[in-house]
Design a protein around this motif. Structure first.
Motif, PDB file in Angstrom:
ATOM      1  N   ASN B 117      13.188  76.769   0.594  1.00 18.10           N
ATOM      2  CA  ASN B 117      14.134  76.445  -0.153  1.00 18.10           C
ATOM      3  C   ASN B 117      14.831  77.197   0.673  1.00 18.10           C
ATOM      4  O   ASN B 117      16.557  77.205   0.240  1.00 18.10           O
ATOM      5  CB  ASN B 117      14.066  77.188  -1.247  1.00 18.10           C
ATOM      6  N   LEU B 118      14.398  77.828   2.132  1.00 15.72           N
ATOM      7  CA  LEU B 118      15.314  78.288   3.137  1.00 15.72           C
ATOM      8  C   LEU B 118      16.030  76.608   4.270  1.00 15.72           C
ATOM      9  O   LEU B 118      16.224  76.959   5.052  1.00 15.72           O
ATOM     10  CB  LEU B 118      14.949  79.146   3.448  1.00 15.72           C
ATOM     11  N   GLU B 119      15.072  75.913   3.829  1.00 14.35           N
ATOM     12  CA  GLU B 119      15.190  74.812   5.378  1.00 14.35           C
ATOM     13  C   GLU B 119      16.665  74.266   5.454  1.00 14.35           C
ATOM     14  O   GLU B 119      16.882  73.636   6.606  1.00 14.35           O
ATOM     15  CB  GLU B 119      14.103  73.050   5.004  1.00 14.35           C
ATOM     16  N   GLY B 120      17.405  73.840   4.245  1.00 12.12           N
ATOM     17  CA  GLY B 120      17.900  73.407   4.917  1.00 12.12           C
ATOM     18  C   GLY B 120      19.640  73.781   5.177  1.00 12.12           C
ATOM     19  O   GLY B 120      20.301  74.144   6.130  1.00 12.12           O
ATOM     20  N   VAL B 121      19.429  75.738   5.243  1.00 12.62           N
ATOM     21  CA  VAL B 121      19.840  76.859   5.651  1.00 12.62           C
ATOM     22  C   VAL B 121      19.548  76.821   7.408  1.00 12.62           C
ATOM     23  O   VAL B 121      20.101  77.029   7.710  1.00 12.62           O
ATOM     24  CB  VAL B 121      20.516  78.295   5.315  1.00 12.62           C
ATOM     25  N   PHE B 122      18.473  76.789   7.215  1.00 15.08           N
ATOM     26  CA  PHE B 122      17.506  77.407   8.786  1.00 15.08           C
ATOM     27  C   PHE B 122      16.448  75.759   9.077  1.00 15.08           C
ATOM     28  O   PHE B 122      15.420  76.035   8.849  1.00 15.08           O
ATOM     29  CB  PHE B 122      16.621  78.330   8.734  1.00 15.08           C
ATOM     30  N   PRO B 123      17.252  74.993   9.698  1.00  9.58           N
ATOM     31  CA  PRO B 123      16.505  73.728   9.725  1.00  9.58           C
ATOM     32  C   PRO B 123      15.994  73.904  11.130  1.00  9.58           C
ATOM     33  O   PRO B 123      16.097  75.060  11.997  1.00  9.58           O
ATOM     34  CB  PRO B 123      17.510  72.500   9.819  1.00  9.58           C
ATOM     35  N   ASP B 124      14.807  72.408  11.510  1.00 13.01           N
ATOM     36  CA  ASP B 124      13.550  72.943  12.901  1.00 13.01           C
ATOM     37  C   ASP B 124      15.015  73.121  14.336  1.00 13.01           C
ATOM     38  O   ASP B 124      14.692  73.698  14.858  1.00 13.01           O
ATOM     39  CB  ASP B 124      13.312  71.579  12.587  1.00 13.01           C
ATOM     40  N   ASN B 161      26.819  83.188   7.232  1.00 16.20           N
ATOM     41  CA  ASN B 161      27.769  81.930   6.548  1.00 16.20           C
ATOM     42  C   ASN B 161      27.430  81.263   5.862  1.00 16.20           C
ATOM     43  O   ASN B 161      27.999  80.411   4.658  1.00 16.20           O
ATOM     44  CB  ASN B 161      27.596  81.156   7.989  1.00 16.20           C
ATOM     45  N   ALA B 162      25.907  81.257   5.109  1.00 14.47           N
ATOM     46  CA  ALA B 162      25.234  80.365   4.320  1.00 14.47           C
ATOM     47  C   ALA B 162      26.024  80.760   3.034  1.00 14.47           C
ATOM     48  O   ALA B 162      26.186  80.025   1.911  1.00 14.47           O
ATOM     49  CB  ALA B 162      24.261  79.706   4.004  1.00 14.47           C
ATOM     50  N   ASP B 163      25.757  82.598   3.180  1.00  9.47           N
ATOM     51  CA  ASP B 163      26.318  83.029   1.734  1.00  9.47           C
ATOM     52  C   ASP B 163      28.093  82.246   1.699  1.00  9.47           C
ATOM     53  O   ASP B 163      28.764  82.181   0.200  1.00  9.47           O
ATOM     54  CB  ASP B 163      26.793  84.703   2.108  1.00  9.47           C
ATOM     55  N   LYS B 164      28.909  82.434   2.421  1.00  5.53           N
ATOM     56  CA  LYS B 164      30.483  82.230   2.137  1.00  5.53           C
ATOM     57  C   LYS B 164      30.541  80.964   1.996  1.00  5.53           C
ATOM     58  O   LYS B 164      31.368  80.852   1.013  1.00  5.53           O
ATOM     59  CB  LYS B 164      30.361  82.609   3.634  1.00  5.53           C
ATOM     60  N   ASN B 165      29.694  79.893   2.644  1.00  9.19           N
ATOM     61  CA  ASN B 165      29.719  79.088   1.726  1.00  9.19           C
ATOM     62  C   ASN B 165      29.165  78.294   0.609  1.00  9.19           C
ATOM     63  O   ASN B 165      28.708  77.056   0.553  1.00  9.19           O
ATOM     64  CB  ASN B 165      29.394  77.875   2.913  1.00  9.19           C
TER      65      ASN B 165
END
Lengths: 246, 342
Positions: B117-124, B161-165
């Protein structure tokens, strides 16, 4: 005098429950009910077991198909990245060709080899896509079909590695952030394929085990459920051994 | 009777509390549980520092980030996915967000495993960048803890940034499925000189010109420690620093949106400050010193005086004196050193 209340009376018989003998009509009816309940239980218990076993097999079957969907999705993810890789390396190779006014024989040969590599990867990619389209949805039905799939995927991954080897000749390209990102995505999709394959194999193992264990084996036999093949790791495609997670 | 009973209950509760506290204090893993170091490469202080920073990440952004330093892991991918499950990474997060850094010194490889569930925020691609452009340059000079901490800073920025957006995925998908990236750790391989080279960049005739030149150098990842726009003292400090490409990218990116006010010069004309609006909290001021007829960046003083909070807002270190206070007389500073409008 009421015998129940007379302490000298010899009568200590039943007050509410009569004994279970004699031809009392109420007793006979009760006996019939008990027999009926036993008969119904004798029918329901095996039926219940049958339903339970069928549901077990259905769940295992569903788990295998769901795990396969993950494998497919990751294969597609990698397939989508490959054109980007080829375009990125090809762009660099062509750029080099344009920049150099004098192309040495070695470099020209290198470029020809690079173009052959791209073409080989594209061919493998097309063949793999055709193979998947011909197979339709769901995992391959038998070990031979799996072997074909593995062979096709191995050819694609070999092609990817050859293109990456071409990129080694261009240190600037290799150190560029965009290329690093693309390579990470490709490796990531390959890793996901490996993990999805392990999960698939675990699901297949559970299914196959349930198929031979009682009582689910009875359902498997009755419905003619076949043993499902594993998705083995082709040695040529992946250096890593693929163990079970459990 | 009831008063006596209440007193007895209170005494029992206090006793239980003491027992629990004693148990919590006696658990050796409690403060370091975010870090497992069977290879013994980190000192206890370093383990605590990493655990504290990761604890802050968990509190602020609900990301459960663990570190596992182990030798002979075999296939790092298989080990990472298995270890993710064994350590139940993500279980401390209310949203099951988990990250696991695995460092195997025997293979000289590092891998960050990303929960599904974090792959979108922290991509490879981001993880590969974090490893090769931020963490590994510290590993090159043997500073393992600093490399891990520096990488966590990038994770924090990304999470903020992910939290902000509202970019965090709201799903029940947890566990690892192969997301993340691996890279050669290159421990003690020596300083990577690729990031310490570049063309000469000179100091400007005005403080703002020098700052502009510096930001241009950062945009091209010019990490040369002896650039002409640095003061003598700064050059000495930079010679020892590890300046990573990710840090240079971060400086360049941060200041892209900052509008500088006219430079403030002291009465002697030897020191200057280029600062930004009081509400531009991420845009820290620049200190400059006049040397050999040019305005040069005094990063050595800035490094001692300026700090960044958890939200990346700059502030002055409360207990550090510096020679640039003249430029901030019109601002009010709270006890923690954060600037406020007068």
């Amino acid at each position: 005098m009421d015998p129940y209340r007379d302490p000298n009376s010899d009568f200590h018989g039943y007050r509410t429950a009569p004994p279970l003998y004699g031809d009392n009509p109420a007793t006979a009816a009760r006996r019939r009910i008990i027999l009926a309940v036993i008969l119904v239980d004798l029918l329901l218990i095996p039926a219940g077991f049958g339903v339970w076993a069928y549901n077990q097999m259905a769940s295992h079957n569903e788990a295998v198909d769901a795990a396969w969907a993950q494998v497919e999705s990751n294969l597609q993810r990698r397939a989508d990245l490959i054109p980007q890789l080829v375009a990125s390396v090809n762009r660099y190779v062509r750029h080099e060709k344009e920049v150099l006014t004098v192309v040495t024989r070695e470099r020209a040969q290198g470029q020809a080899e690079a173009e052959q590599t791209f073409a080989a990867l594209e061919r493998a990619q097309v063949e793999s896509a055709e193979q998947r389209a011909a197979r339709g949805n769901g995992p391959p039905a038998n070990a031979e079909a799996f072997a074909d799939l593995e062979q096709g995927q191995a050819a694609v991954w070999r092609g990817v590695q050859s293109v990456l080897a071409v990129s080694e000749r261009y240190p600037e390209l290799r150190s560029a952030d965009q290329f690093l990102a693309l390579q990470a995505q490709l490796e990531g999709s390959e890793n996901r394929i490996n993990v999805a394959r392990m999960v698939f194999n675990d699901a297949v193992r559970d299914y196959n085990a349930a198929r031979v264990k009682l009582p689910t084996s009875l359902v498997a036999q009755a419905w003619g459920l076949e043993r499902r093949p594993y998705f083995g790791a082709s040695a040529s495609a992946h250096a890593t051994v693929v163990p079970s997670f459990e | 009777v009831s008063v006596r009973r209440v007193k007895r209950l209170r005494a029992r509760a206090a006793g239980l509390l003491l027992i629990f506290e004693a148990l919590a204090c006696s658990t050796p893993e409690a403060p370091h549980s975010a870090v497992t170091d069977t290879a013994g490469l980190l000192s206890p202080e370093q383990r605590v520092a990493i655990a504290e920073q990761h604890g802050q990440l968990l509190r602020d952004h609900d990301v459960d980030y663990r570190v596992d330093i182990t030798r002979d892991t075999g296939d790092l991918l298989v080990y990472g996915v298995r270890r993710f499950r064994e350590l139940d990474v993500g279980s401390r997060s209310q949203s099951q967000r988990g990250l696991l850094l695995v460092l195997d010194p025997s293979q000289d490889r590092v891998r960050v495993e990303v929960g599904q569930n974090l792959e979108g925020v922290f991509p490879d691609a981001f993880i590969a960048y974090l490893e090769t452009r931020q963490m590994v340059p510290f590993f090159n000079v043997g500073r393992l803890a600093d490399g891990i901490l520096a990488a966590t800073e990038l994770v924090v920025t990304r999470a903020r940034n992910a939290d902000k957006n509202a970019a965090f995925e709201v799903s029940a998908r947890s566990g690892a499925a192969g997301g993340g990236a691996a890279a050669p750790a290159e421990i003690d391989a020596g300083r990577d000189e690729r990031f310490r080279t570049g063309t000469e960049v000179f100091a400007g005739a005005t403080p703002r010109e020098t700052v502009h030149n510096y930001l241009s150098a950062m945009a091209t990842r010019n990490g040369r420690p002896d650039l002409g726009l640095y003061s003598h003292e700064t050059r000495q400090v930079l010679a020892r620093w590890v300046m990573t490409p990710a840090q240079m990218d971060s400086v360049s990116r941060t200041y892209r949106g900052c509008r500088a006010s006219p430079a403030r010069v002291d009465e002697a004309g030897t020191r200057a400050v280029v600062r930004y609006g009081i509400y531009a909290r991420e845009c820290a001021p620049w200190f400059l010193v006049h040397e050999e007829g040019a305005w040069r960046l005094d990063l050595a003083s800035a490094q001692q005086a300026v700090r960044f909070g958890a939200d990346n807002a700059w502030h002055f270190a409360p207990d550090v004196d510096h020679a640039y206070t003249f430029a901030f007389q019109d601002w009010r500073f709270d006890p923690n050193g954060y600037p406020h409008a007068p």
